[in-house]
Design a protein around this motif. Sequence first.
Motif, PDB file in Angstrom:
ATOM      1  N   CYS A 137     -49.245   1.151  37.091  1.00  9.83           N
ATOM      2  CA  CYS A 137     -48.920   2.352  37.860  1.00  9.83           C
ATOM      3  C   CYS A 137     -47.426   2.434  38.151  1.00  9.83           C
ATOM      4  N   VAL A 155     -51.422   5.065  36.627  1.00  6.07           N
ATOM      5  CA  VAL A 155     -51.324   6.275  37.438  1.00  6.07           C
ATOM      6  C   VAL A 155     -49.861   6.503  37.823  1.00  6.07           C
ATOM      7  N   VAL A 167     -58.076   7.641  42.889  1.00  3.68           N
ATOM      8  CA  VAL A 167     -57.344   8.331  41.832  1.00  3.68           C
ATOM      9  C   VAL A 167     -57.816   7.761  40.500  1.00  3.68           C
ATOM     10  N   ASP A 169     -58.069   6.769  36.354  1.00  2.24           N
ATOM     11  CA  ASP A 169     -57.121   6.221  35.389  1.00  2.24           C
ATOM     12  C   ASP A 169     -56.298   7.331  34.740  1.00  2.24           C
ATOM     13  N   HIS A 170     -55.074   6.994  34.351  1.00  2.00           N
ATOM     14  CA  HIS A 170     -54.220   7.863  33.524  1.00  2.00           C
ATOM     15  C   HIS A 170     -54.011   9.237  34.139  1.00  2.00           C
ATOM     16  N   ALA A 171     -53.830   9.274  35.463  1.00  2.00           N
ATOM     17  CA  ALA A 171     -53.617  10.548  36.155  1.00  2.00           C
ATOM     18  C   ALA A 171     -52.190  10.612  36.690  1.00  2.00           C
ATOM     19  N   VAL A 180     -54.475  15.503  41.754  1.00  2.00           N
ATOM     20  CA  VAL A 180     -54.250  15.305  40.322  1.00  2.00           C
ATOM     21  C   VAL A 180     -53.671  16.588  39.729  1.00  2.00           C
ATOM     22  N   ARG A 182     -52.186  16.322  36.443  1.00  2.00           N
ATOM     23  CA  ARG A 182     -52.277  16.129  34.997  1.00  2.00           C
ATOM     24  C   ARG A 182     -53.083  14.865  34.750  1.00  2.00           C
ATOM     25  N   ARG A 183     -53.817  14.829  33.615  1.00  2.00           N
ATOM     26  CA  ARG A 183     -54.624  13.659  33.327  1.00  2.00           C
ATOM     27  C   ARG A 183     -54.819  13.510  31.823  1.00  2.00           C
ATOM     28  N   TRP A 184     -54.799  12.260  31.374  1.00  2.00           N
ATOM     29  CA  TRP A 184     -55.042  11.952  29.971  1.00  2.00           C
ATOM     30  C   TRP A 184     -56.504  11.588  29.792  1.00  2.00           C
ATOM     31  N   GLU A 185     -57.181  12.246  28.844  1.00  2.00           N
ATOM     32  CA  GLU A 185     -58.600  12.017  28.587  1.00  2.00           C
ATOM     33  C   GLU A 185     -58.770  11.370  27.212  1.00  2.00           C
ATOM     34  N   TRP A 190     -53.721  14.535  26.593  1.00  2.00           N
ATOM     35  CA  TRP A 190     -53.285  15.105  27.862  1.00  2.00           C
ATOM     36  C   TRP A 190     -53.890  16.478  28.089  1.00  2.00           C
TER      37      TRP A 190
END
Length: 234
Positions: A137, A155, A167, A169-171, A180, A182-185, A190
């Motif tokens: 993070c 994060v 929160v 992951d990857h947010a 949040v 933005r977030r990576w899925e 992204w």
Amino acid sequence: MWRVVQDAGAVTARRPGPHAFRRIGTGTRLAFPQGTIFGAPWIELGDHCVVGAEVTLTAGMMPDLELGPEPVLTLGNGVVLGRGSHVVADARVHIGDDVFFGPYCYVTSTNHSYDDPAVPIGKQWPRSAPVEIGPGCWLGHGAVVLPGARLGRNVVVAAGSVVRGEVPDHAVVAGSPARVVRRWEPGTGWQPPLRTPAPVPVPDGVTPEQLVALGELTRGADGPGAGTLGSGVE
């Protein structure tokens, strides 16, 4: 001369100074001057950590408490804490590997309560909840993490944000309270940033009821922006 003093006053595994940390890992260094440090026997610092000048690290609500057999404040390997940051661990605080703090971040597992409006808030019994910051993070300048927060892996916390709750992951989170943005899925990458629709201007002399009626009439129309007037009001 100041550089000589800084080097002599730095805390490392070989030169722990007056602080009997539970563990100081290989290559870890606390810059001089250190901030407030107490509860050191319940603080574990991983390998190759960089702790900036004037950083506060505390375990327990006050010095000289007996906190049991387990560590209370744990830093993983490769953690960087920026100048002037505070990590206050009354309940357990765990900071994962390769977490980076900008300057003047604040992480606490304890906060004041406000149960009795007739009593000064600072005199009311505080509440505590564990805090976990996952590996990788990054906390921007002045970020605040409150009791009970759980940050996932990798994060980003925007500068000046106030984080509570969980929160994923990857947010990327921002704001006070942080949300949040933005977030990576996995599999899709992204996701686009969340946007708040701009307010719809209301023409002079038009009532809200007329705008709602107009929105119902245009809701099924073709073309860009169809129905946005009605949805903006509703």
